[in-house]
Design a protein around this motif. Structure first.
Motif, mmCIF file in Angstrom:
data_model
loop_
_atom_site.group_PDB
_atom_site.id
_atom_site.type_symbol
_atom_site.label_atom_id
_atom_site.label_comp_id
_atom_site.label_asym_id
_atom_site.label_seq_id
_atom_site.Cartn_x
_atom_site.Cartn_y
_atom_site.Cartn_z
ATOM 1 N N LEU A 1 53.974 68.975 69.589
ATOM 2 C CA LEU A 1 53.986 68.696 68.154
ATOM 3 C C LEU A 1 52.823 67.787 67.748
ATOM 4 N N ALA A 2 52.541 66.771 68.560
ATOM 5 C CA ALA A 2 51.442 65.860 68.242
ATOM 6 C C ALA A 2 50.100 66.574 68.310
ATOM 7 N N TRP A 3 49.942 67.471 69.272
ATOM 8 C CA TRP A 3 48.665 68.174 69.426
ATOM 9 C C TRP A 3 48.503 69.289 68.400
ATOM 10 N N GLN A 4 49.571 70.006 68.126
ATOM 11 C CA GLN A 4 49.478 71.180 67.271
ATOM 12 C C GLN A 4 49.662 70.856 65.791
ATOM 13 N N HIS A 5 50.560 69.910 65.477
ATOM 14 C CA HIS A 5 50.913 69.674 64.075
ATOM 15 C C HIS A 5 50.768 68.215 63.650
ATOM 16 N N ARG A 6 50.410 67.329 64.554
ATOM 17 C CA ARG A 6 50.206 65.912 64.237
ATOM 18 C C ARG A 6 51.463 65.258 63.668
ATOM 19 N N VAL A 7 52.617 65.622 64.170
ATOM 20 C CA VAL A 7 53.873 65.025 63.729
ATOM 21 C C VAL A 7 54.694 64.644 64.956
ATOM 22 N N LYS A 8 55.746 63.856 64.726
ATOM 23 C CA LYS A 8 56.637 63.445 65.804
ATOM 24 C C LYS A 8 57.888 64.311 65.800
ATOM 25 N N ALA A 9 58.450 64.479 66.985
ATOM 26 C CA ALA A 9 59.710 65.212 67.094
ATOM 27 C C ALA A 9 60.836 64.373 66.513
ATOM 28 N N ARG A 10 61.733 65.021 65.786
ATOM 29 C CA ARG A 10 62.881 64.342 65.211
ATOM 30 C C ARG A 10 64.030 64.316 66.222
ATOM 31 N N PRO A 11 64.953 63.356 66.087
ATOM 32 C CA PRO A 11 66.078 63.264 67.038
ATOM 33 C C PRO A 11 66.865 64.563 67.212
ATOM 34 N N PRO A 12 67.171 65.321 66.143
ATOM 35 C CA PRO A 12 67.898 66.587 66.380
ATOM 36 C C PRO A 12 67.120 67.569 67.248
ATOM 37 N N GLN A 13 65.808 67.589 67.122
ATOM 38 C CA GLN A 13 65.001 68.500 67.931
ATOM 39 C C GLN A 13 64.959 68.045 69.391
ATOM 40 N N ILE A 14 64.888 66.732 69.593
ATOM 41 C CA ILE A 14 64.938 66.213 70.967
ATOM 42 C C ILE A 14 66.289 66.533 71.599
ATOM 43 N N LEU A 15 67.356 66.355 70.824
ATOM 44 C CA LEU A 15 68.695 66.664 71.334
ATOM 45 C C LEU A 15 68.823 68.151 71.655
ATOM 46 N N THR A 16 68.228 68.999 70.832
ATOM 47 C CA THR A 16 68.261 70.444 71.100
ATOM 48 C C THR A 16 67.590 70.770 72.422
ATOM 49 N N SER A 17 66.449 70.126 72.680
ATOM 50 C CA SER A 17 65.746 70.364 73.940
ATOM 51 C C SER A 17 66.580 69.903 75.131
ATOM 52 N N VAL A 18 67.226 68.741 74.997
ATOM 53 C CA VAL A 18 68.044 68.212 76.100
ATOM 54 C C VAL A 18 69.254 69.112 76.350
ATOM 55 N N VAL A 19 69.909 69.555 75.281
ATOM 56 C CA VAL A 19 71.084 70.421 75.440
ATOM 57 C C VAL A 19 70.692 71.751 76.074
ATOM 58 N N ALA A 20 69.574 72.329 75.619
ATOM 59 C CA ALA A 20 69.125 73.595 76.191
ATOM 60 C C ALA A 20 68.815 73.433 77.675
ATOM 61 N N ALA A 21 68.155 72.331 78.019
ATOM 62 C CA ALA A 21 67.846 72.090 79.428
ATOM 63 C C ALA A 21 69.120 71.894 80.237
#
Length: 226
Positions: A191-211
């Motif tokens: 996200l930082a490289w492609q869109h210059r933004v930070k990941a939001r907590p729901p998106q981080i949680l989605t990644s953790v749950v998927a993993a």
């Protein structure tokens, strides 16, 4: 004889008094003339200083007006650079300021826009723009989580093949749970490289749950019996 000297003495005394009066009057006139000249010179100096100050103020006002116009144009350039840095897909979220071409520009407003632009540029360099991530971020969060989970389970399987000692078992455990951390880290980097933004907590949680989900499934399939 004494009577003849009396009028002459009075006349001489009157002449002296008249002369003294004329001298005193002349001295007063000279003093008044000097005072007038001194005051006139002082007024002339003050007038010249006032004219010089007025010219300086006019010159500074003209320079300030030109500086405002140049500053506003610089803001437009910086804003466009920010849009280029973010990318054309995100440029629509950034409002380009209107140029100020008149001398009635508000200096505080220009300074505020410049400070805001500098802050946004710094945030863009740090990958922390105050913009919402794109809609497909959740899909990418699942993809990164699944990818890191697959690698972590595969790495644990390789470490546990054969006669695995205590050290290998501990390393396999760290590898397994490391996949839960690496996925969100990959997401944030992307996200930082492609869109210059930070990941939001729901998106981080989605990644953790998927993993976590994929890790459990693959652990049952690949690590069963090890």
């Amino acid at each position: 004889m004494a009577r003849e000297q009396g009028p002459a003495a009075d006349y001489a005394r009157s002449l002296r008094e008249f002369r003294d009066t004329c001298q005193a009057a002349e001295a007063e006139v000279d003093a008044a003339t000097r005072a007038y000249r001194d005051e006139a010179d002082a007024l002339e100096v003050e007038a010249e200083e006032a004219i010089a100050r007025a010219k300086t103020a006019d010159r500074q006002a003209a320079e300030a007006a030109e500086l405002l116009v140049e500053s506003d144009r610089a803001v437009v350039v910086l804003w466009r650079r920010l849009a280029d840095l973010v990318g054309p897909r995100r440029a629509g979220s950034i409002a380009v300021p209107v140029r100020v071409e008149s001398h009635d520009a508000d200096a505080d407003e220009v300074r505020q826009r410049i400070r805001r632009c500098e802050q946004l540029l710094q945030l863009a360099r740090d990958g922390e723009l105050p913009l919402e991530p794109p809609r497909h971020t959740y899909a990418m969060a699942v993809a990164f989580g699944a990818f890191t989970a697959f690698l972590s389970v595969l790495g644990a399987k390789l470490l546990l093949n054969g006669d695995a000692g205590t050290g290998q078992q501990a390393l396999a455990t760290v590898t397994m749970f490391g996949g839960l951390i690496v996925g969100p880290a990959f997401l944030q980097t992307w996200l930082a490289w492609q869109h210059r933004v930070k990941a939001r907590p729901p998106q981080i949680l989605t990644s953790v749950v998927a993993a976590g989900v994929l890790m459990c499934v693959m652990s049952v399939l690949l690590l069963r019996g090890i």
